[in-house]
Design an enzyme around this catalytic site. Sequence first.
Site, PDB file in Angstrom:
ATOM      1  N   GLY A 116      96.731  53.837  48.518  1.00  0.00           N
ATOM      2  CA  GLY A 116      96.378  55.095  48.210  1.00  0.00           C
ATOM      3  C   GLY A 116      94.929  55.151  48.052  1.00  0.00           C
ATOM      4  N   SER A 117      94.290  53.812  48.258  1.00  0.00           N
ATOM      5  CA  SER A 117      92.870  53.708  47.767  1.00  0.00           C
ATOM      6  C   SER A 117      91.903  54.006  49.084  1.00  0.00           C
ATOM      7  CB  SER A 117      92.461  52.356  47.217  1.00  0.00           C
ATOM      8  OG  SER A 117      92.918  51.408  48.106  1.00  0.00           O
ATOM      9  N   ASP A 118      90.989  54.782  48.979  1.00  0.00           N
ATOM     10  CA  ASP A 118      90.043  55.006  49.948  1.00  0.00           C
ATOM     11  C   ASP A 118      88.713  55.061  49.466  1.00  0.00           C
ATOM     12  OD1 ASP A 118      89.480  57.728  49.140  1.00  0.00           O
ATOM     13  OD2 ASP A 118      91.363  58.234  49.994  1.00  0.00           O
TER      14      ASP A 118
ATOM     15  N   LYS B  83      96.355  54.596  61.117  1.00  0.00           N
ATOM     16  CA  LYS B  83      94.951  54.950  60.366  1.00  0.00           C
ATOM     17  C   LYS B  83      94.203  54.050  59.654  1.00  0.00           C
ATOM     18  CE  LYS B  83      94.375  58.835  57.951  1.00  0.00           C
ATOM     19  NZ  LYS B  83      95.010  60.092  57.617  1.00  0.00           N
TER      20      LYS B  83
ATOM     21  N   LYS C  41      91.185  53.397  56.566  1.00  0.00           N
ATOM     22  CA  LYS C  41      90.314  53.873  55.628  1.00  0.00           C
ATOM     23  C   LYS C  41      88.914  53.262  55.976  1.00  0.00           C
ATOM     24  CE  LYS C  41      92.962  56.632  53.615  1.00  0.00           C
ATOM     25  NZ  LYS C  41      92.791  58.097  53.774  1.00  0.00           N
TER      26      LYS C  41
ATOM     27  N   ASP D 192      89.405  56.920  58.655  1.00  0.00           N
ATOM     28  CA  ASP D 192      89.288  58.254  57.764  1.00  0.00           C
ATOM     29  C   ASP D 192      88.183  57.710  56.881  1.00  0.00           C
ATOM     30  OD1 ASP D 192      89.523  60.341  55.810  1.00  0.00           O
ATOM     31  OD2 ASP D 192      91.669  59.780  55.568  1.00  0.00           O
TER      32      ASP D 192
ATOM     33  N   GLU E 133      88.279  61.028  60.715  1.00  0.00           N
ATOM     34  CA  GLU E 133      88.782  62.022  59.600  1.00  0.00           C
ATOM     35  C   GLU E 133      87.621  62.197  58.270  1.00  0.00           C
ATOM     36  OE1 GLU E 133      92.719  61.692  58.997  1.00  0.00           O
ATOM     37  OE2 GLU E 133      92.810  62.175  56.767  1.00  0.00           O
TER      38      GLU E 133
ATOM     39  N   GLU F 235      92.274  68.151  54.875  1.00  0.00           N
ATOM     40  CA  GLU F 235      93.126  67.954  53.504  1.00  0.00           C
ATOM     41  C   GLU F 235      92.450  68.721  52.256  1.00  0.00           C
ATOM     42  OE1 GLU F 235      92.725  63.504  54.114  1.00  0.00           O
ATOM     43  OE2 GLU F 235      92.714  63.646  51.874  1.00  0.00           O
TER      44      GLU F 235
ATOM     45  N   ASP G 285      96.595  71.190  54.817  1.00  0.00           N
ATOM     46  CA  ASP G 285      97.553  70.508  53.564  1.00  0.00           C
ATOM     47  C   ASP G 285      98.274  71.786  53.017  1.00  0.00           C
ATOM     48  OD1 ASP G 285      97.341  68.258  51.387  1.00  0.00           O
ATOM     49  OD2 ASP G 285      97.840  70.088  50.725  1.00  0.00           O
TER      50      ASP G 285
ATOM     51  N   HIS H 211      97.883  67.139  56.774  1.00  0.00           N
ATOM     52  CA  HIS H 211      97.559  65.921  56.143  1.00  0.00           C
ATOM     53  C   HIS H 211      99.048  65.605  55.284  1.00  0.00           C
ATOM     54  CE1 HIS H 211      96.406  64.822  51.724  1.00  0.00           C
ATOM     55  NE2 HIS H 211      96.208  63.707  52.633  1.00  0.00           N
ATOM     56  N   ALA H 212      99.212  64.463  55.041  1.00  0.00           N
ATOM     57  CA  ALA H 212     100.327  64.036  54.198  1.00  0.00           C
ATOM     58  C   ALA H 212     100.273  62.786  53.503  1.00  0.00           C
ATOM     59  CB  ALA H 212     101.605  63.952  55.236  1.00  0.00           C
ATOM     60  N   GLY H 213     101.179  62.226  52.876  1.00  0.00           N
ATOM     61  CA  GLY H 213     101.088  61.104  51.982  1.00  0.00           C
ATOM     62  C   GLY H 213     101.359  61.570  50.456  1.00  0.00           C
TER      63      GLY H 213
ATOM     64  N   GLU I 158     101.227  62.574  59.749  1.00  0.00           N
ATOM     65  CA  GLU I 158     100.783  61.786  58.830  1.00  0.00           C
ATOM     66  C   GLU I 158     102.062  61.165  58.124  1.00  0.00           C
ATOM     67  OE1 GLU I 158      97.390  62.097  56.184  1.00  0.00           O
ATOM     68  OE2 GLU I 158      97.291  60.210  55.897  1.00  0.00           O
TER      69      GLU I 158
END
Length: 433
Positions: free
Chosen positions: A18-20, A214, A216, A244, A270, A297, A320, A347-349, A378
């Site tokens: 989940g890190s970006d 995708k 990051k 992204d 993105e 998102e 989203d 957007h998802a996740g 996504e």
Amino acid sequence: MRAVTSDVRFPTARSGAGSDAMNRDPDYSAAYVALETDHPEGLTGHGLTFTIGRGTEVCVAAIEALAPHVVGADVEELVEDLGGSWRRLVTDTQLRWLGPEKGVIHLATAAVVNAVWDLYAKLERKPLWKLLSDLTPEQLVACIDFSYIEDVLTPDDALELLHRSRAGKSEREATLLRDGFPAYTTSAGWLGYPEQTLPERARAALADGFTHLKLKVGGDLESDLRRARIIRETIGPDNRLSLDANQAWGVQQAIEAINVLAEVDPWWIEEPTSPDDVLGLARIRDAVAPVRVATGEHVQNRVIFKQLLQLGAIDVCQLDCCRLGGVNEVLAVVLLAAKFGVPVCPHAGGVGLCEYAQHVSMFDYVAVGASLDDRVCEFVDHLHEHFVDPVRVARGRYLAPTAPGYSIEIKPESLAEFAFPDGASWWSEEVPA
Ligand SMILES: [Mg+2]
């Protein structure tokens, strides 16, 4: 009807998942609401808004502030006038000041509105995508608030679009039920994943049937390019690779960075900059074509989406389901995107976003956009085990949900374990990764 809220947090930050560039340590969380009814079958509507840890309690408080608009209401009356129900929530004469139609109060609106739609779908015994697809154009249009978008999309325009899309609808529904809906994966390319693990992660994604990955970016540009080259070399020229930046760049910086990263042939870039910078996004799009610009998102409402589409600032609409004010506003944006011929790739996740987003993609395919061209939803393989009706993804495609509702109900044992701050996972030594 009663509203029961929960603050649910999953300790995901420890794994780097989940890190970006902007969100380095997200603990995927939800401000969650259950609308309990006296319906003879004991029906409950569930909704959540996605958060990433601290501040979830603020969203929960906002849900509680909105709840009087539905608490005590008759279920049948509420779902008979879904357009009116939405208007009452967003035009509360005092709470509106906190937005309007943006920020925490709008996130909370989404949780409540989605819970009402979940209840409606359960009453009709249909998964949400099917419920929406079966509504008549007139019924759908009655759910949409056209204020501030009517200069670009009138109720008549919306009706015309929906009537036009009725041709071939049952064939598309049959195709969807047989083949599912195309997904792309974000799971291989989180910013916190070490470079040397990327080839293996990319190969695993291909082996799972994904053809669109995708990565990051938005860190150090040299490192971004190196990581992007690794993924491109691993997946070859024929699979799609999107990038992204999660809003990491200013406008000029974005243009310069994308022109460097263009070497890896990105399908889209993105969130190259602030989601509010409509003119900046338009400028970036002009400067980086043929790389597509995707955003959504963090696009807070239909009004900003209207401007992005009017100006030709985006090639991909990444709405989203709980950033916008729930299903009603999602319908407005799906129709706006259709009017401008821009594909919706939600957007998802996070937690629950895949469960939500699949329904929107499927409805759009069956009843609005009526095409699979460049449409993709996504997928992130996180936390689905906590849902009563989790997404099912096979060979890179979402399989159509069949259970009634919006697929967002969290298992009671997960609610208990991950409730913040009292759930077992938050005080035990052995925090699950
Ligand atoms: Mg993103």
